[in-house]
Design a protein around this motif. Sequence first.
Motif, PDB file in Angstrom:
ATOM      1  N   GLN A 165      46.859 -38.955 -27.481  1.00 50.63           N
ATOM      2  CA  GLN A 165      47.030 -37.147 -27.030  1.00 50.63           C
ATOM      3  C   GLN A 165      47.142 -37.294 -25.314  1.00 50.63           C
ATOM      4  O   GLN A 165      47.844 -37.146 -24.638  1.00 50.63           O
ATOM      5  CB  GLN A 165      46.696 -36.163 -27.477  1.00 50.63           C
ATOM      6  CG  GLN A 165      46.578 -36.753 -29.018  1.00 50.63           C
ATOM      7  CD  GLN A 165      47.722 -36.918 -29.335  1.00 50.63           C
ATOM      8  OE1 GLN A 165      48.965 -35.773 -29.053  1.00 50.63           O
ATOM      9  NE2 GLN A 165      48.263 -37.175 -30.328  1.00 50.63           N
ATOM     10  N   ILE A 166      46.032 -37.717 -24.724  1.00 43.95           N
ATOM     11  CA  ILE A 166      46.223 -38.040 -22.971  1.00 43.95           C
ATOM     12  C   ILE A 166      46.991 -39.295 -22.648  1.00 43.95           C
ATOM     13  O   ILE A 166      47.382 -38.671 -21.019  1.00 43.95           O
ATOM     14  CB  ILE A 166      44.981 -38.691 -22.429  1.00 43.95           C
ATOM     15  CG1 ILE A 166      43.736 -37.213 -23.819  1.00 43.95           C
ATOM     16  CG2 ILE A 166      44.456 -38.621 -21.110  1.00 43.95           C
ATOM     17  CD1 ILE A 166      41.589 -37.431 -23.225  1.00 43.95           C
ATOM     18  N   ALA A 167      46.964 -39.967 -23.114  1.00 49.25           N
ATOM     19  CA  ALA A 167      48.252 -41.353 -22.740  1.00 49.25           C
ATOM     20  C   ALA A 167      49.987 -41.015 -22.901  1.00 49.25           C
ATOM     21  O   ALA A 167      50.717 -40.323 -21.879  1.00 49.25           O
ATOM     22  CB  ALA A 167      47.976 -42.224 -23.449  1.00 49.25           C
ATOM     23  N   LYS A 183      47.008 -44.443 -42.002  1.00 51.01           N
ATOM     24  CA  LYS A 183      47.301 -43.801 -41.173  1.00 51.01           C
ATOM     25  C   LYS A 183      47.969 -44.711 -40.167  1.00 51.01           C
ATOM     26  O   LYS A 183      48.220 -43.826 -39.068  1.00 51.01           O
ATOM     27  CB  LYS A 183      45.796 -44.777 -40.746  1.00 51.01           C
ATOM     28  CG  LYS A 183      44.510 -44.601 -41.130  1.00 51.01           C
ATOM     29  CD  LYS A 183      43.172 -45.307 -41.104  1.00 51.01           C
ATOM     30  CE  LYS A 183      41.807 -45.204 -41.222  1.00 51.01           C
ATOM     31  NZ  LYS A 183      40.671 -46.222 -41.300  1.00 51.01           N
ATOM     32  N   VAL A 184      48.632 -45.278 -40.682  1.00 43.52           N
ATOM     33  CA  VAL A 184      50.216 -45.351 -39.236  1.00 43.52           C
ATOM     34  C   VAL A 184      51.176 -44.458 -39.412  1.00 43.52           C
ATOM     35  O   VAL A 184      51.340 -43.756 -38.618  1.00 43.52           O
ATOM     36  CB  VAL A 184      50.762 -47.123 -39.490  1.00 43.52           C
ATOM     37  CG1 VAL A 184      51.811 -46.755 -38.917  1.00 43.52           C
ATOM     38  CG2 VAL A 184      50.059 -47.740 -39.494  1.00 43.52           C
ATOM     39  N   ALA A 185      50.711 -43.940 -41.124  1.00 48.16           N
ATOM     40  CA  ALA A 185      52.309 -42.741 -41.114  1.00 48.16           C
ATOM     41  C   ALA A 185      52.101 -41.703 -40.308  1.00 48.16           C
ATOM     42  O   ALA A 185      52.381 -41.003 -39.887  1.00 48.16           O
ATOM     43  CB  ALA A 185      51.608 -42.245 -42.408  1.00 48.16           C
ATOM     44  N   TRP A 186      49.972 -41.184 -39.959  1.00 46.85           N
ATOM     45  CA  TRP A 186      49.596 -40.268 -39.831  1.00 46.85           C
ATOM     46  C   TRP A 186      49.620 -40.246 -37.652  1.00 46.85           C
ATOM     47  O   TRP A 186      50.425 -39.315 -37.286  1.00 46.85           O
ATOM     48  CB  TRP A 186      48.641 -39.766 -40.550  1.00 46.85           C
ATOM     49  CG  TRP A 186      47.739 -38.856 -39.215  1.00 46.85           C
ATOM     50  CD1 TRP A 186      48.008 -37.508 -39.967  1.00 46.85           C
ATOM     51  CD2 TRP A 186      46.975 -38.704 -38.028  1.00 46.85           C
ATOM     52  NE1 TRP A 186      47.083 -36.433 -39.387  1.00 46.85           N
ATOM     53  CE2 TRP A 186      46.832 -37.144 -37.773  1.00 46.85           C
ATOM     54  CE3 TRP A 186      46.627 -39.846 -37.221  1.00 46.85           C
ATOM     55  CZ2 TRP A 186      46.473 -36.903 -36.759  1.00 46.85           C
ATOM     56  CZ3 TRP A 186      45.727 -39.403 -35.572  1.00 46.85           C
ATOM     57  CH2 TRP A 186      45.646 -38.029 -35.610  1.00 46.85           C
ATOM     58  N   LEU A 188      52.348 -41.823 -36.633  1.00 45.99           N
ATOM     59  CA  LEU A 188      53.426 -41.935 -35.499  1.00 45.99           C
ATOM     60  C   LEU A 188      54.315 -40.312 -36.223  1.00 45.99           C
ATOM     61  O   LEU A 188      55.473 -39.834 -35.430  1.00 45.99           O
ATOM     62  CB  LEU A 188      54.271 -42.251 -36.787  1.00 45.99           C
ATOM     63  CG  LEU A 188      53.733 -44.322 -36.923  1.00 45.99           C
ATOM     64  CD1 LEU A 188      55.035 -45.165 -37.509  1.00 45.99           C
ATOM     65  CD2 LEU A 188      54.300 -44.454 -34.937  1.00 45.99           C
ATOM     66  N   LYS A 189      53.940 -39.952 -37.370  1.00 44.75           N
ATOM     67  CA  LYS A 189      54.205 -38.187 -37.607  1.00 44.75           C
ATOM     68  C   LYS A 189      53.717 -37.309 -36.860  1.00 44.75           C
ATOM     69  O   LYS A 189      54.355 -36.604 -36.259  1.00 44.75           O
ATOM     70  CB  LYS A 189      54.584 -37.851 -39.209  1.00 44.75           C
ATOM     71  CG  LYS A 189      54.941 -37.503 -39.714  1.00 44.75           C
ATOM     72  CD  LYS A 189      54.949 -36.600 -40.601  1.00 44.75           C
ATOM     73  CE  LYS A 189      55.207 -35.089 -41.563  1.00 44.75           C
ATOM     74  NZ  LYS A 189      55.318 -34.654 -42.959  1.00 44.75           N
ATOM     75  N   ASP A 190      52.042 -37.507 -37.550  1.00 37.12           N
ATOM     76  CA  ASP A 190      51.654 -36.486 -36.476  1.00 37.12           C
ATOM     77  C   ASP A 190      50.638 -36.336 -35.110  1.00 37.12           C
ATOM     78  O   ASP A 190      51.217 -34.833 -34.434  1.00 37.12           O
ATOM     79  CB  ASP A 190      50.742 -35.686 -37.801  1.00 37.12           C
ATOM     80  CG  ASP A 190      50.567 -35.221 -39.024  1.00 37.12           C
ATOM     81  OD1 ASP A 190      51.407 -34.119 -39.093  1.00 37.12           O
ATOM     82  OD2 ASP A 190      50.478 -35.741 -39.947  1.00 37.12           O
ATOM     83  N   ALA A 191      50.692 -37.303 -34.843  1.00 38.82           N
ATOM     84  CA  ALA A 191      50.310 -37.897 -33.511  1.00 38.82           C
ATOM     85  C   ALA A 191      51.010 -38.132 -32.381  1.00 38.82           C
ATOM     86  O   ALA A 191      50.989 -37.865 -31.079  1.00 38.82           O
ATOM     87  CB  ALA A 191      49.190 -38.948 -33.415  1.00 38.82           C
TER      88      ALA A 191
END
Length: 235
Positions: A165-167, A183-186, A188-191
Motif C-alpha cells: 500500500q505504501i509503495a 492470496k494472489v487473487a486477494w 490483485l483484487k483487494d490490495a
Amino acid sequence: MDTLSREIRLTHRPVGLPRESDFELAETPIPELGEKDVLVRNIYMSVDPYMRGRMTDRPSYVPPFQLGEPLAGACVGQVVASRNSLFQVGDYVASAWGWREYFVSDGADLIKIDPRLAPIQAYLGPLGMPGMTAYIGLIHIGLPKAGETVFVSAASGAVGSIVCQIAKIKGCRAIGSAGSTEKVAWLLKDAGIDDAFNYKEAGISWLRWANTVPRELTSTLKTSAEGTSKRPWSI
C-alpha cells in the motif's frame, strides 16, 4: 471490579504445529496497585507468526517463552484503575503484555493510543508493529521513488500488505509473491497491486511474472555517481 485475571500459559514446547494441549487457561489474582501503578484490561491481543519461534527454546533476537508463563505479545487495552498521573481511567493503551485479561504496569511500558484516529485494533496492525516495520523498511531504508518497481515477498502478510500500500501511495509499481492462489487473487483484487504470483507454483507463474517486470529488476545492482541505488527494492 474483578479480582481474578485469566491468562494463556505455555505448558509444553510444541513439536510441529502447536496443539491445544500445549497451552492452559489459568486464573491468577490481580495484584494490588502500588504507587504510580496502572491496571489495564486487555481488549485485543495479537497472534503473530514470530510467536511460534518463541515457543522453541533456542537463541534468537527475542528470548523464548517460558513454560508456565503467559505468552507475551502486542495487545491493546483500557485503563480501569490508576495511581499514575500520566494515565487516567478510560485511557486506551498499547503494550506487549500479551495473552492475559488484566495486568498491572508502572506505565513505563505503555503507549497511549487515540481511538479517534482509528479503531483501537488498528494499533496491532497498520498503526502498530507491522505498520511501523513496513514504513521504516520501505520509506527509510528502501527510499522509494515514483516510477520505481517495488517487489514484496510474503506480500499478503501483515507487513507485506502494508508495504504494498505504501509503495502504491508513493507512485511505485508494486509486485508481490504469495503462497496460494487465493492470496494472489486477494493481492490483485483487494490490495490493488500491479501484479502478483504464487511462488509455490514452478515455471509458468514465474515466467509470466518475469515477463511483466522491468528489465532492471533482474539485473545486477547499479549505482550512480551520487551513490543512489538504481535497483528496485525488495522487501
